[in-house]
Design an enzyme around this catalytic site. Structure first.
Site, PDB file in Angstrom:
ATOM      1  N   TYR A  96       6.207  -2.367   3.948  1.00  0.00           N
ATOM      2  CA  TYR A  96       6.703  -3.588   4.555  1.00  0.00           C
ATOM      3  C   TYR A  96       8.120  -3.261   4.998  1.00  0.00           C
ATOM      4  O   TYR A  96       8.922  -2.780   4.196  1.00  0.00           O
ATOM      5  CB  TYR A  96       6.755  -4.747   3.562  1.00  0.00           C
ATOM      6  CG  TYR A  96       5.440  -5.105   2.913  1.00  0.00           C
ATOM      7  CD1 TYR A  96       4.253  -5.131   3.634  1.00  0.00           C
ATOM      8  CD2 TYR A  96       5.405  -5.443   1.561  1.00  0.00           C
ATOM      9  CE1 TYR A  96       3.063  -5.469   3.026  1.00  0.00           C
ATOM     10  CE2 TYR A  96       4.212  -5.790   0.953  1.00  0.00           C
ATOM     11  CZ  TYR A  96       3.040  -5.801   1.683  1.00  0.00           C
ATOM     12  OH  TYR A  96       1.869  -6.145   1.077  1.00  0.00           O
ATOM     13  N   CYS A  99      11.056  -4.544   2.725  1.00  0.00           N
ATOM     14  CA  CYS A  99      10.977  -4.323   1.281  1.00  0.00           C
ATOM     15  C   CYS A  99      12.046  -3.320   0.866  1.00  0.00           C
ATOM     16  O   CYS A  99      12.126  -2.218   1.416  1.00  0.00           O
ATOM     17  CB  CYS A  99       9.594  -3.797   0.928  1.00  0.00           C
ATOM     18  SG  CYS A  99       9.472  -3.073  -0.714  1.00  0.00           S
ATOM     19  N   PHE A 101      12.274  -1.467  -1.728  1.00  0.00           N
ATOM     20  CA  PHE A 101      11.706  -0.246  -2.292  1.00  0.00           C
ATOM     21  C   PHE A 101      11.237   0.689  -1.177  1.00  0.00           C
ATOM     22  O   PHE A 101      11.387   1.915  -1.277  1.00  0.00           O
ATOM     23  CB  PHE A 101      10.548  -0.589  -3.239  1.00  0.00           C
ATOM     24  CG  PHE A 101      10.973  -1.431  -4.412  1.00  0.00           C
ATOM     25  CD1 PHE A 101      11.694  -0.882  -5.451  1.00  0.00           C
ATOM     26  CD2 PHE A 101      10.666  -2.780  -4.455  1.00  0.00           C
ATOM     27  CE1 PHE A 101      12.099  -1.660  -6.527  1.00  0.00           C
ATOM     28  CE2 PHE A 101      11.065  -3.576  -5.523  1.00  0.00           C
ATOM     29  CZ  PHE A 101      11.791  -3.004  -6.568  1.00  0.00           C
ATOM     30  N   CYS A 102      10.700   0.123  -0.110  1.00  0.00           N
ATOM     31  CA  CYS A 102      10.326   0.930   1.046  1.00  0.00           C
ATOM     32  C   CYS A 102      11.569   1.475   1.744  1.00  0.00           C
ATOM     33  O   CYS A 102      11.591   2.620   2.205  1.00  0.00           O
ATOM     34  CB  CYS A 102       9.501   0.104   2.028  1.00  0.00           C
ATOM     35  SG  CYS A 102       7.945  -0.543   1.344  1.00  0.00           S
TER      36      CYS A 102
END
Length: 364
Positions: A96, A99, A101-102
């Site tokens: 995403y 996001c 974390f991405c």
């Protein structure tokens, strides 16, 4: 990332063009991404009747576990993995866009000059990752001779970093050093955790080369964990702190997405209202102050203090994995009021600009 726009486009954050000439350079960047909220909003938004799916999509678009999907599957950025020489890593990142974390994984890959493809995942249907029993993002498909799926942002970073340093083991063997462990949350939900995900699996010689003293390794692991366990939870309550800020975030989503007139209206206004209330629940869950900006300011100043006055980065003259993690989390707020406030009211700006420059240089 999308191409920069002129400062006038920062209207999404409620600023007038006439003040642009008075702003420092970092405030003249166009809003690249809007982020916030949480998947917890999904069930309440979905009960809205015929517009439920639309609002669900909008909520996820700014969700803690979701991101901008622009109404349909879209590849946002492509690094041609197919052009890699044989024997080199071929990487595809399922993500995403907003996001954190991405964003961490992208910062790591970009800094290390690793070509990769991005596939944006629809946060509602998630058809792009139907091949996987693991239903979260990021997911990294890596091919270093045989295809392999890597899950969890910190595992991805630790495993790939180990592979780049160590020539003794295959990537498949390295990934086996990070086994998932099933655990149950306070809400009774079963999830998978990776207890050693902040470790690089190196032998003694390699470890001494990367971490000359033990304290360097301990420090890096401590702050990588801090970024995951604390810093990331400050983003949503800050970008949705007020109705105006929530509306600014959704205004960006609607303008950049492929929404019709009616769809855009519901996504912008009803979605913003939903996520504003979600942010209040998140504030309570994580025991934040009434003014959540103070928690953000304290966190980033704590980070700057840990780096100290005599280091450019926590890694010294170059970023280490902690630098990349913190940068990846913070940059999802770019273009929003929370980001601008953070730059004005904390000491983060010099470090942040150095991070931008070093990653841009690595990409070039």
């Amino acid at each position: 990332p999308p191409a920069p726009r002129r400062a006038g486009k920062m209207a999404a954050a409620g600023r007038a063009w006439r003040v642009a000439a008075l702003l420092p350079p970092w405030r003249l960047r166009a809003p690249r991404r809007a982020y916030g909220g949480a998947a917890a909003a999904a069930s309440s938004v979905a009960r809205g009747g015929g517009g439920g799916r639309l609002l669900l999509g909008a909520a996820f678009a700014l969700g803690g576990g979701a991101g901008l999907y622009l109404a349909a599957r879209q590849r946002l950025r492509e690094h041609s993995a197919a052009e890699l020489p044989s024997g080199r890593l071929q990487l595809t990142l399922y993500q995403y866009k907003t996001c954190p974390f991405c964003s961490k994984v992208r910062a790591f890959l970009d800094y290390h000059g690793l070509p990769y493809e991005i596939v944006e995942v629809n946060p509602i249907m998630r058809k792009e990752i139907k091949f996987s029993s693991y239903r979260k993002v990021p997911i990294l498909l890596a091919n270093a001779g045989s295809p392999l799926q890597l899950n969890d942002s910190s595992v991805i970073i630790s495993a790939i970093k180990t592979y780049l340093i160590s020539k003794r083991n295959s990537l498949e063997e390295i990934v086996s050093f990070y086994p998932p462990m099933k655990t149950v949350t306070e809400q009774g939900k079963e999830v998978f955790e990776y207890g050693n995900k902040y470790w690089l699996m190196l032998d003694e010689k390699e470890t001494k080369r990367v971490y000359p003293v033990k304290e360097v390794r301990v420090e890096e692991m401590k702050w990588r964990k801090w970024a995951d366990d604390w810093l990331v939870h400050l983003i949503s309550p800050n970008v949705y702190r007020t109705p105006r800020e929530a509306l600014a975030s959704f205004d960006y989503i609607v303008r950049e997405g492929k929404f019709g007139t009616v769809e855009g209206f519901f996504a912008k206004y009803m979605g913003a209202v939903a996520m504003f209330f979600v942010s209040k629940r998140l504030k309570k869950r994580h025991h934040l102050q009434d003014n959540v900006r103070e928690d953000l300011y304290e966190a980033v100043n704590e980070w700057v203090k840990a780096i100290g006055k005599h280091r450019l980065f926590m890694g010294g003259n170059q970023p280490n994995l902690a630098d990349l993690a913190v940068y990846g989390v913070l940059r999802v707020m770019e273009g929003l009021e929370a980001f601008d406030d953070m730059m004005v009211h904390t000491k983060i700006q010099p470090w942040y600009q150095r991070m931008e420059e070093v990653i841009k240089k690595a990409e070039a």
